[in-house]
Each structure stands twice: as C-alpha cells, then as structure tokens.
Design a protein around this motif. Sequence first.
Motif, PDB file in Angstrom:
ATOM      1  N   ALA A 135     -17.920  11.449  18.617  1.00 16.81           N
ATOM      2  CA  ALA A 135     -16.722  11.453  17.776  1.00 16.81           C
ATOM      3  C   ALA A 135     -17.076  10.902  16.405  1.00 16.81           C
ATOM      4  O   ALA A 135     -18.044  10.147  16.266  1.00 16.81           O
ATOM      5  N   PRO A 136     -16.286  11.235  15.388  1.00 16.49           N
ATOM      6  CA  PRO A 136     -16.532  10.649  14.068  1.00 16.49           C
ATOM      7  C   PRO A 136     -16.018   9.225  13.910  1.00 16.49           C
ATOM      8  O   PRO A 136     -16.402   8.531  12.981  1.00 16.49           O
ATOM      9  N   LEU A 137     -15.144   8.788  14.846  1.00 16.71           N
ATOM     10  CA  LEU A 137     -14.546   7.455  14.725  1.00 16.71           C
ATOM     11  C   LEU A 137     -14.283   6.879  16.108  1.00 16.71           C
ATOM     12  O   LEU A 137     -13.767   7.572  16.978  1.00 16.71           O
ATOM     13  N   LEU A 138     -14.654   5.612  16.286  1.00 12.19           N
ATOM     14  CA  LEU A 138     -14.308   4.858  17.488  1.00 12.19           C
ATOM     15  C   LEU A 138     -13.646   3.557  17.053  1.00 12.19           C
ATOM     16  O   LEU A 138     -14.115   2.901  16.121  1.00 12.19           O
ATOM     17  N   ILE A 139     -12.595   3.194  17.757  1.00 10.13           N
ATOM     18  CA  ILE A 139     -11.972   1.888  17.559  1.00 10.13           C
ATOM     19  C   ILE A 139     -11.945   1.210  18.923  1.00 10.13           C
ATOM     20  O   ILE A 139     -11.313   1.712  19.855  1.00 10.13           O
ATOM     21  N   VAL A 140     -12.670   0.104  19.040  1.00 11.45           N
ATOM     22  CA  VAL A 140     -12.702  -0.640  20.296  1.00 11.45           C
ATOM     23  C   VAL A 140     -11.610  -1.705  20.218  1.00 11.45           C
ATOM     24  O   VAL A 140     -11.557  -2.493  19.269  1.00 11.45           O
ATOM     25  N   VAL A 141     -10.727  -1.692  21.218  1.00 13.90           N
ATOM     26  CA  VAL A 141      -9.565  -2.576  21.248  1.00 13.90           C
ATOM     27  C   VAL A 141      -9.891  -3.773  22.143  1.00 13.90           C
ATOM     28  O   VAL A 141     -10.369  -3.606  23.264  1.00 13.90           O
ATOM     29  N   HIS A 142      -9.640  -4.975  21.633  1.00  9.59           N
ATOM     30  CA  HIS A 142      -9.943  -6.215  22.351  1.00  9.59           C
ATOM     31  C   HIS A 142      -8.689  -7.061  22.520  1.00  9.59           C
ATOM     32  O   HIS A 142      -7.801  -7.034  21.677  1.00  9.59           O
ATOM     33  N   SER A 143      -8.672  -7.823  23.597  1.00  7.69           N
ATOM     34  CA  SER A 143      -7.611  -8.818  23.784  1.00  7.69           C
ATOM     35  C   SER A 143      -8.233 -10.211  23.749  1.00  7.69           C
ATOM     36  O   SER A 143      -9.396 -10.388  24.095  1.00  7.69           O
TER      37      SER A 143
END
Length: 198
Positions: A80-88
């Motif tokens: 993919a051109p973009l990844l956003i890893v979501v954290h808590s």
Amino acid sequence: MDFQDVVKRRRMVRKYDVERAVPPEVVDRILQNALRSPSAGFAQGFGFLVLDTQEDIARFRTAATPAEDADKWFAANVQAPLLIVVHSNKDAYLDRYAEPDKGHDDRAEDWWPVPYWDVDAGMAALLILQTAVDAGLGACFFGLEVETIPTYREQFGVPDNFKPIGAVSIGYSDEPPRDLSKRRKPMTELIHRSRWTA
C-alpha cells in the motif's frame, strides 16, 4: 460525500495502486479525524505511527512477518502507499481515572468492564477507515501477530506503554467492486429489541 454513502461504501480493500501516493492534505485530514475519536475521560490514550514511504512499509512487512504461516497474515504481505498503525495507551486511562474527579484513588484496572483504551483506539481506526472512504480511497484494518510485536516496536521505536491494536492500509483501490449484501447476516439475527431473543 454523504455520511450514509460513506457507511455503505466502507469495506476492507486489500489491493491498491501502490504507484499512486495519498496526497499529504488527505493524510492530514485522516489523522485529524482520528484525533476526534471518542475517549473515555478524554484520556486520549491513542497514538498513530504513519508510514508513507515504500522503504518504511517494507520494513514494517519484515517486522510483521511471523516465523510460521507468513502467508496467512496481511501485515506480512501488505502492499500500500500508506499505513497508519493505531496504538492504545492503557497508562493514560489508568492515570486519568485515578484523578479526583473520577472517583478512584488508584490505578486499578480490575473495575473496567472492558479495556476502554483498546475500544477507543478501535473507534479511532474506524474514523480512519471512514475518512479514507470519504476521500475516495480504499482502506483495510488488520492485526499484527503477537510474536512480531517486539520486533515491530524495536524497528520503529514504539514505547512499551503503546500497544499496537492494528494497522490501516490506505490507498487508491485496485480491486473490482464487490457486492457483500448476500453475505450480510439479517438484521433480525443481530439486533434485539426489548429482550435478547435466540
């Protein structure tokens, strides 16, 4: 785009035109909307790692590849051109709810019915998905294999108190449209009014 159209069009897209970058202003809008996610006690215990170069995404794939069954994990194969890893961040919630206005005098987590830090991060991920759809993009939320998380942390300098709950791949869809209506369970099976029924 009308909100109902965003809801109807949202689906998990796994194949993207990797040559077509997501414009920076769209990335900013996605992140600004994620920051508007609900947050218990306004603790805002989430964090986002943005990966928007193919080098960083390749490093993510390497870090997210488990020792066995790598082909089963989207994280190990994502393109993919973009990844956003979501954290808590559980600590942000435990600290916030130990403050005088919340009625607790310690950081105990045994009274929490569910881990709201993960719930709130999940809601932020949904806002990322919906904003991507609103911008004409495809997106997919996916998880990381538990065994790969230490390597992921090391590769990207993620502090121990931030737990990756999943990542969202984003880009211009390279998939044909799909009709999922036949696979959806009927409302009567999922929605119960006045009393839970079998």
